[in-house]
Scaffold this active site. Structure first.
Site, mmCIF file in Angstrom:
data_model
loop_
_atom_site.group_PDB
_atom_site.id
_atom_site.type_symbol
_atom_site.label_atom_id
_atom_site.label_comp_id
_atom_site.label_asym_id
_atom_site.label_seq_id
_atom_site.Cartn_x
_atom_site.Cartn_y
_atom_site.Cartn_z
ATOM 1 N N HIS A 14 -6.489 -3.112 -3.128
ATOM 2 C CA HIS A 14 -5.847 -4.349 -3.590
ATOM 3 C C HIS A 14 -6.353 -4.828 -4.944
ATOM 4 C CE1 HIS A 14 -3.735 -4.481 0.102
ATOM 5 N NE2 HIS A 14 -4.553 -5.203 0.830
ATOM 6 N N ARG A 44 -4.596 1.118 -1.310
ATOM 7 C CA ARG A 44 -5.785 1.879 -1.716
ATOM 8 C C ARG A 44 -5.523 2.975 -2.736
ATOM 9 N NH1 ARG A 44 -6.186 0.254 3.399
ATOM 10 N NH2 ARG A 44 -8.134 -0.757 4.013
ATOM 11 N N GLU A 78 4.231 -5.570 3.583
ATOM 12 C CA GLU A 78 3.982 -5.537 2.152
ATOM 13 C C GLU A 78 4.866 -4.491 1.489
ATOM 14 O OE1 GLU A 78 -0.427 -5.000 1.843
ATOM 15 O OE2 GLU A 78 -0.257 -5.323 3.979
ATOM 16 N N GLN A 94 4.192 -1.474 3.784
ATOM 17 C CA GLN A 94 2.947 -1.403 4.545
ATOM 18 C C GLN A 94 3.045 -2.430 5.669
ATOM 19 O OE1 GLN A 94 0.333 0.683 3.731
ATOM 20 N NE2 GLN A 94 -1.239 -0.036 5.138
ATOM 21 N N HIS A 119 1.053 -10.591 0.113
ATOM 22 C CA HIS A 119 0.194 -10.370 1.274
ATOM 23 C C HIS A 119 0.177 -11.532 2.271
ATOM 24 C CE1 HIS A 119 -3.205 -8.464 3.355
ATOM 25 N NE2 HIS A 119 -2.953 -7.405 2.625
ATOM 26 N N SER A 120 1.334 -12.152 2.531
ATOM 27 C CA SER A 120 1.371 -13.184 3.575
ATOM 28 C C SER A 120 1.190 -12.552 4.944
ATOM 29 C CB SER A 120 2.709 -13.939 3.550
ATOM 30 O OG SER A 120 2.639 -15.024 2.660
ATOM 31 N N TYR A 121 0.452 -13.257 5.805
ATOM 32 C CA TYR A 121 0.339 -12.895 7.219
ATOM 33 C C TYR A 121 1.307 -13.795 7.963
ATOM 34 C CZ TYR A 121 -4.214 -10.559 6.413
ATOM 35 O OH TYR A 121 -5.231 -9.741 5.996
HETATM 36 C C1 BGC Z 1 -4.466 -3.288 4.269
HETATM 37 C C2 BGC Z 1 -5.591 -3.334 5.255
HETATM 38 C C3 BGC Z 1 -6.625 -4.299 4.763
HETATM 39 C C4 BGC Z 1 -6.003 -5.647 4.585
HETATM 40 C C5 BGC Z 1 -6.973 -6.608 3.982
HETATM 41 C C6 BGC Z 1 -3.900 -4.652 4.157
HETATM 42 O O1 BGC Z 1 -2.875 -4.653 3.206
HETATM 43 O O2 BGC Z 1 -3.479 -2.360 4.623
HETATM 44 O O3 BGC Z 1 -6.156 -2.069 5.438
HETATM 45 O O4 BGC Z 1 -7.704 -4.389 5.621
HETATM 46 O O5 BGC Z 1 -4.889 -5.550 3.742
HETATM 47 O O6 BGC Z 1 -6.819 -7.839 4.491
#
Ligand code: BGC
Length: 350
Positions: free
Chosen positions: A104, A79, A315, A287, A178-180
């Site tokens: 993002h 952010r 991240e 992150q 941003h992989s989960y």
């Molecule tokens: C952020 C979250 C956000 C998410 C979005 C993350 O990287 O830290 O706050 O909701 O991404 O999917």
């Protein structure tokens, strides 16, 4: 490397899926839309390959999705408060897409555009290089940025990301991946049993809009102390204002390495499958987002609805809101300079 058609954008352009397979049999599927990692198959302690990342099996879902599954996000990962910042005495207003803030890279950012697959290597360790040209003024950012990301799947079961970026005017650049991850290989399980270790003594606490206050808080005696491997679920519901703001973990850890050189940042271990993921990066921050906003509305691969906390992100990046926090390590990029980032997700078993 193998390339197939993954789908089509509404304007008719084709989206391709590139499959990297290493000598050990691990594989990564990457599409040129958003430079997204669609699947990542790595062995468990018995050698069984399973997919360990959340994602979709069609382009439409990626276009409509709001979770940034597997994407390269930017120009600014995380952010920027009120989407405003000043650079060389000039104020810039970015797209507002997260409450009152910019998240993002904005509404489209780097994650909802078609990248160009520039080159790939088949001999030795397979790699794929993708490039995106972000025009001057896109989402409010100054300068035309050319960003290249090279994914390599090494024979040591590492997914390695090398980023390189340039600009033609001063700007800010802070992309991330941003992989989960869900190391259990069963993407309907939560990640609460996964054990996490982070090489950090502090975090950057946030306000209720998840914008850093500018301070660095010690992790001592808090649910944010991951210096020794701890189950993610052990303290996630503790009464703690920061956990309330994040609806769980959604914070930036200040890595002990300070950034600037490749160092171990974190270890994630899933006791059920024996899979271990070690993260190395040259970035100053990490992150850790525990998938708090997943709510079952995203139907992913094989029809699995991703429930809350069924995936987590690690991240690597600069700290959130750095353009408004002169005390944080800087991320200004000027013409003639080159942005570099290397981050490695290394998979092993125990
Ligand atoms: C952020 C979250 C956000 C998410 C979005 C993350 O990287 O830290 O706050 O909701 O991404 O999917």
């Amino acid at each position: 490397m193998k390339t197939d058609v993954f789908g089509k954008l509404p304007d008719g352009r084709e989206v391709h899926k590139h499959t990297l397979t290493n000598k050990a049999g691990a594989s990564a599927e990457i599409i040129d839309y958003g430079a997204i990692v669609v699947s990542l198959r790595v062995p468990d302690r018995n050698g069984k390959l399973d997919d360990v990342v959340l994602g979709y099996d069609n382009v439409e879902s990626y276009m409509n999705g709001t979770a940034y599954f597997g994407a390269i996000v930017g120009r600014y990962g995380n952010r920027i408060g009120k989407g405003k910042f000043e650079l060389d005495g000039k104020e810039y207003q970015l797209t507002i897409n997260d409450g009152a803030n910019h998240l993002h890279g904005g509404k489209v950012g780097f994650s909802k555009v078609l990248w160009e697959a520039k080159s790939a290597g088949n001999s030795g360790e397979p790699w794929l290089e993708l490039q995106y040209v972000s025009r001057d003024g896109e989402e409010g950012y100054p300068g035309t940025v050319v960003l290249k990301v090279r994914y390599t799947l090494t024979d040591k079961n590492e997914l390695r990301l090398d980023y390189e970026g340039t600009t033609d005017r001063p700007t800010v650049l802070n992309p991330t991946h941003h992989s989960y991850f869900n190391l259990s290989g069963n993407l309907s399980n939560t990640i609460l049993d996964h054990q996490l270790m982070i090489e950090a003594d502090g975090t950057t606490p946030v306000d209720s809009g998840l914008i850093p206050t500018g301070q660095i808080a010690s992790v001592d005696n808090t649910p944010f102390d991951f210096r020794a491997a701890t189950a993610i679920g052990a303290r996630i519901n503790a009464s703690n204002e920061q956990l309330t703001f994040g609806k769980g973990y959604d914070h930036n850890w200040v890595l002990r390495s300070g950034g600037g050189h490749l160092a171990k940042a974190a270890e994630l271990y899933d006791p059920s499958s024996g899979r271990m993921m070690t993260v190395f990066t040259d970035q100053p921050g990490l992150q850790f987002y525990s998938g708090n906003f997943l709510d079952g509305s995203a139907k992913g691969k094989n029809g699995v609805a991703y429930q809350r906390r069924t995936g987590l992100c690690l991240e690597a990046q600069a700290f959130p809101d750095t353009p408004n926090k002169p005390q944080f390590p800087g991320i200004t990029l000027r013409q003639g300079q080159t942005y570099h980032q290397t981050t490695i997700y290394q998979f092993s078993t125990r």
